[in-house]
Design a protein around this motif. Structure first.
Motif, mmCIF file in Angstrom:
data_model
loop_
_atom_site.group_PDB
_atom_site.id
_atom_site.type_symbol
_atom_site.label_atom_id
_atom_site.label_comp_id
_atom_site.label_asym_id
_atom_site.label_seq_id
_atom_site.Cartn_x
_atom_site.Cartn_y
_atom_site.Cartn_z
ATOM 1 N N VAL A 255 0.805 -1.329 0.005
ATOM 2 C CA VAL A 255 0.045 0.012 0.032
ATOM 3 C C VAL A 255 0.726 1.074 -0.056
ATOM 4 O O VAL A 255 0.514 2.164 -0.421
ATOM 5 C CB VAL A 255 -1.166 0.070 1.178
ATOM 6 C CG1 VAL A 255 -1.852 1.353 1.330
ATOM 7 C CG2 VAL A 255 -1.936 -1.107 1.185
ATOM 8 N N GLY A 256 1.774 1.242 0.661
ATOM 9 C CA GLY A 256 2.789 2.575 0.992
ATOM 10 C C GLY A 256 3.432 2.687 -0.428
ATOM 11 O O GLY A 256 3.673 3.829 -0.866
ATOM 12 N N THR A 257 3.876 1.514 -1.289
ATOM 13 C CA THR A 257 4.502 1.651 -2.435
ATOM 14 C C THR A 257 3.502 2.644 -3.347
ATOM 15 O O THR A 257 3.686 3.198 -4.326
ATOM 16 C CB THR A 257 4.907 0.327 -3.032
ATOM 17 O OG1 THR A 257 5.871 -0.267 -2.205
ATOM 18 C CG2 THR A 257 5.709 0.695 -4.167
ATOM 19 N N PHE A 258 2.209 1.938 -3.345
ATOM 20 C CA PHE A 258 1.327 2.553 -4.421
ATOM 21 C C PHE A 258 0.921 3.866 -3.831
ATOM 22 O O PHE A 258 0.793 4.912 -4.836
ATOM 23 C CB PHE A 258 -0.181 1.885 -4.246
ATOM 24 C CG PHE A 258 -1.195 2.257 -4.879
ATOM 25 C CD1 PHE A 258 -1.408 2.317 -6.216
ATOM 26 C CD2 PHE A 258 -2.247 3.221 -4.298
ATOM 27 C CE1 PHE A 258 -2.356 2.780 -7.076
ATOM 28 C CE2 PHE A 258 -3.299 3.529 -5.130
ATOM 29 C CZ PHE A 258 -3.379 3.472 -6.200
ATOM 30 N N ALA A 259 1.109 4.294 -2.564
ATOM 31 C CA ALA A 259 0.861 5.521 -2.179
ATOM 32 C C ALA A 259 2.127 6.522 -2.799
ATOM 33 O O ALA A 259 1.689 7.843 -3.168
ATOM 34 C CB ALA A 259 0.852 5.623 -0.629
ATOM 35 N N ILE A 260 3.302 6.115 -2.614
ATOM 36 C CA ILE A 260 4.380 6.735 -3.159
ATOM 37 C C ILE A 260 4.035 7.159 -4.666
ATOM 38 O O ILE A 260 4.420 8.129 -5.249
ATOM 39 C CB ILE A 260 5.708 6.168 -2.899
ATOM 40 C CG1 ILE A 260 5.942 6.006 -1.482
ATOM 41 C CG2 ILE A 260 6.999 6.795 -3.727
ATOM 42 C CD1 ILE A 260 7.085 5.288 -1.190
ATOM 43 N N ALA A 261 3.673 6.188 -5.433
ATOM 44 C CA ALA A 261 3.606 6.248 -6.866
ATOM 45 C C ALA A 261 2.439 7.318 -7.072
ATOM 46 O O ALA A 261 2.772 8.121 -8.226
ATOM 47 C CB ALA A 261 3.089 5.005 -7.451
ATOM 48 N N GLN A 262 1.513 7.316 -6.460
ATOM 49 C CA GLN A 262 0.289 8.253 -6.605
ATOM 50 C C GLN A 262 0.751 9.651 -6.325
ATOM 51 O O GLN A 262 0.646 10.589 -6.824
ATOM 52 C CB GLN A 262 -0.771 7.772 -6.020
ATOM 53 C CG GLN A 262 -2.115 8.537 -6.274
ATOM 54 C CD GLN A 262 -3.289 8.131 -5.778
ATOM 55 O OE1 GLN A 262 -3.540 6.969 -5.223
ATOM 56 N NE2 GLN A 262 -4.505 8.694 -5.609
ATOM 57 N N LEU A 263 1.495 9.668 -5.281
ATOM 58 C CA LEU A 263 1.861 10.780 -4.819
ATOM 59 C C LEU A 263 3.021 11.720 -5.808
ATOM 60 O O LEU A 263 2.741 12.774 -6.270
ATOM 61 C CB LEU A 263 2.634 11.038 -3.439
ATOM 62 C CG LEU A 263 1.724 10.712 -2.183
ATOM 63 C CD1 LEU A 263 2.422 10.138 -0.864
ATOM 64 C CD2 LEU A 263 0.826 11.879 -1.935
ATOM 65 N N LEU A 264 3.879 11.009 -6.176
ATOM 66 C CA LEU A 264 4.876 11.239 -7.333
ATOM 67 C C LEU A 264 3.989 11.636 -8.682
ATOM 68 O O LEU A 264 4.508 12.649 -9.357
ATOM 69 C CB LEU A 264 5.872 10.365 -7.619
ATOM 70 C CG LEU A 264 7.064 10.151 -6.577
ATOM 71 C CD1 LEU A 264 7.922 8.891 -6.869
ATOM 72 C CD2 LEU A 264 7.757 11.229 -6.098
ATOM 73 N N PHE A 265 3.007 10.770 -8.952
ATOM 74 C CA PHE A 265 2.379 11.063 -10.190
ATOM 75 C C PHE A 265 1.533 12.651 -10.141
ATOM 76 O O PHE A 265 1.714 13.318 -10.925
ATOM 77 C CB PHE A 265 1.224 10.141 -10.603
ATOM 78 C CG PHE A 265 0.421 10.239 -11.666
ATOM 79 C CD1 PHE A 265 0.992 10.115 -12.986
ATOM 80 C CD2 PHE A 265 -0.792 10.812 -11.554
ATOM 81 C CE1 PHE A 265 0.366 10.427 -14.274
ATOM 82 C CE2 PHE A 265 -1.536 11.038 -12.599
ATOM 83 C CZ PHE A 265 -1.176 10.819 -14.169
ATOM 84 N N ARG A 266 0.842 12.800 -8.786
ATOM 85 C CA ARG A 266 0.314 14.044 -8.744
ATOM 86 C C ARG A 266 1.351 15.134 -8.730
ATOM 87 O O ARG A 266 0.912 16.529 -8.937
ATOM 88 C CB ARG A 266 -0.264 14.050 -7.341
ATOM 89 C CG ARG A 266 -1.677 13.183 -7.264
ATOM 90 C CD ARG A 266 -2.302 13.184 -5.863
ATOM 91 N NE ARG A 266 -2.678 14.572 -5.714
ATOM 92 C CZ ARG A 266 -2.343 15.366 -4.738
ATOM 93 N NH1 ARG A 266 -1.550 14.789 -3.711
ATOM 94 N NH2 ARG A 266 -2.661 16.747 -4.437
ATOM 95 N N ARG A 267 2.568 14.964 -8.360
ATOM 96 C CA ARG A 267 3.592 15.991 -8.213
ATOM 97 C C ARG A 267 4.108 16.266 -9.465
ATOM 98 O O ARG A 267 4.564 17.644 -9.718
ATOM 99 C CB ARG A 267 4.533 15.518 -7.268
ATOM 100 C CG ARG A 267 5.882 16.671 -7.021
ATOM 101 C CD ARG A 267 5.440 17.940 -6.214
ATOM 102 N NE ARG A 267 6.399 18.805 -5.952
ATOM 103 C CZ ARG A 267 6.738 19.646 -7.006
ATOM 104 N NH1 ARG A 267 6.163 19.746 -8.151
ATOM 105 N NH2 ARG A 267 7.501 20.427 -6.497
ATOM 106 N N PHE A 268 4.415 15.263 -10.286
ATOM 107 C CA PHE A 268 5.376 15.266 -11.569
ATOM 108 C C PHE A 268 4.496 14.922 -12.750
ATOM 109 O O PHE A 268 4.870 15.213 -13.824
ATOM 110 C CB PHE A 268 6.490 14.615 -11.398
ATOM 111 C CG PHE A 268 7.605 14.932 -10.189
ATOM 112 C CD1 PHE A 268 8.162 16.404 -10.213
ATOM 113 C CD2 PHE A 268 7.719 14.164 -9.110
ATOM 114 C CE1 PHE A 268 9.046 16.437 -8.911
ATOM 115 C CE2 PHE A 268 8.396 14.615 -8.074
ATOM 116 C CZ PHE A 268 9.117 15.644 -8.121
ATOM 117 N N GLY A 269 3.251 14.301 -12.599
ATOM 118 C CA GLY A 269 2.674 13.611 -13.750
ATOM 119 C C GLY A 269 1.983 14.722 -14.494
ATOM 120 O O GLY A 269 1.778 15.955 -14.165
#
Length: 269
Positions: A255-269
């Motif tokens: 879950v934490g890895t998914f959270a990181i991916a989503q946060l990074l996507f929101r930040r840089f996507g």
């Protein structure tokens, strides 16, 4: 929630309400077991047309019932932890109100860069927690120093900072709590998870109380998430309490890895 015409608005509004309700159930479930439920509800609220800050404060208020529901579901694991819970809850309350104030004063992107790093560090600590705990125990045996039942000053500082973040956004705060307590408190992961649920309830409640008086809320979203997350809290407690420490640890990492991916996507996507 947005609309285009009377007929279309009714149809869209019904589907949006259903989506928010289901997201609330999912968030309540995952928050009770692991954390990061906000990463389910927050994007859904944004998709309905709510501004980011309104979505954040509405989400925080709505998830209060889920946190309380999850804490009640873990009441057996909370037995004998009254002193620990009260002490840590006081620190969490201070951090939560601080984070809530920062949400309304800092620019929206203030925490977006540091949050993925914080969550990644927490995941590393969760994975290494058994090894760290054994090393700490060996050191205590050599020095003859007893384990602090509440984790000591280092845990209080860490929880204060994590609660500031929790009052600001809440996503993955539970993972950070588990990482810190697992490293600094000699207790089972399920009992620490029970404490995590109480701390999340405290932070969400204190932040939500502040938001009620000073921020704009979408009460439809609040009610839908509140009802859904209360149901999810019971679901999460029912199944989460059955997980072994190793399975729970794996779930936290996933879950934490998914959270990181989503946060990074929101930040840089």
């Amino acid at each position: 929630m947005h609309s285009a015409s009377i007929v279309e608005a009714y149809t869209v509004t019904i589907w949006e309400m259903l989506a928010v309700f289901v997201a609330g159930i999912s968030a309540g479930t995952i928050n009770t077991i692991v954390g990061s439920g906000t990463l389910i509800t927050f994007p859904v609220l944004l998709a309905t047309g709510l501004p980011p800050v309104t979505a954040t404060v509405s989400n925080a208020l709505g998830l209060v019932s889920g946190s309380i529901s999850g804490a009640i579901g873990y009441r057996a694991e909370l037995a004998g932890q009254r002193r620990r819970v009260l002490r840590l809850s006081l620190i969490a309350a201070v951090g939560g109100i601080t984070g809530a104030v920062l949400l309304l004063t800092l620019p929206p992107t203030a925490f977006e860069t540091i949050v993925p790093v914080l969550v990644a560090l927490a995941l590393v600590l969760v994975v290494l927690q058994p090894r760290i705990a054994r090393a700490v125990q060996r050191r205590r045996e050599r020095t003859g120093s007893p384990a602090h039942p509440d984790g000591g000053p280092l845990l209080l500082v860490g929880l204060l900072l994590a609660s500031v973040y929790g009052g600001y956004f809440t996503a993955a705060q539970g993972i950070v709590y588990i990482a810190l307590m697992g490293m600094l408190i000699n207790d089972t992961l399920q009992r620490l998870n029970a404490v995590k649920n109480v701390l999340a309830a405290v932070v969400n409640s204190i932040a939500a109380l502040f938001f009620v008086f000073v921020a704009e809320l979408d009460w439809t979203a609040v009610v839908l998430i509140a009802v859904g997350s209360a149901i999810g809290g019971q679901i999460g407690a029912t199944y989460g309490r059955r997980l072994s420490p190793s399975v729970l640890r794996i779930l936290i990492v996933v879950v934490g890895t998914f959270a990181i991916a989503q946060l990074l996507f929101r930040r840089f996507g």
